[in-house]
Write a protein that holds these residues in place. Structure first.
Motif: not given
Length: 147
Positions: A81-85, A113-116
């Motif tokens: 789930g990080i591809k487009e963070e 942010v820490p939620a990423f």
């Protein structure tokens, strides 16, 4: 939530630091498709299959530059789930002269942010690239970019 930030003192001029942040990104961070030559420049930084596209939205030579992430294909083993963070985040670089031989770079990755999902990995990477690789490149001419 508070966005990631970092500051580092560098033995070098504001001009040398600005040059590293515009014309020599490949010497301390990653592969770049072309240098930043002014406002509105669009460029891409990549590490293998991972890449980030940026547009320069603030360009004040030797003082400040801001990049907005307009394209993201972030890849890191084990993180989902990080591809487009990074998409839509802004990277603010402010350069302040402290005295004749020392400048300070204040960096803010607005939106990281820490939620990423990538926050721990990305903040650790920024710590390295800013306080070690960029600093080393400006002070000694040898950075430690991702290859």
């Amino acid at each position: 939530m508070k966005s990631y930030s970092q500051s580092v003192k560098i033995y070098g001029s504001n001009e040398a630091i600005f040059k590293a942040l515009t014309l020599r990104i490949d010497k301390w961070w990653g592969e770049v498709n072309h240098p930043i030559t002014g406002p509105e420049t669009v460029f891409r930084v990549s590490f293998g299959e991972a890449y980030w596209g940026f547009k320069v939205i603030d360009f004040t030579p030797n003082i400040r530059i801001t990049w907005e992430c307009i394209e993201s294909n972030q890849v890191h083993a084990g993180l989902k789930g990080i591809k487009e963070e990074w998409l839509g985040t802004k990277l603010h670089w402010n350069i302040l002269e402290e005295d004749d031989s020392v400048s300070r770079v204040d960096f803010l990755h607005e939106g990281l942010v820490p939620a990423f999902n990538c926050y721990d990995v990305c903040s650790s990477a920024w710590d390295f690239f800013i306080t070690d690789s960029l600093k080393s490149y400006v002070e000694e001419g040898i950075g430690k970019p991702e290859k």
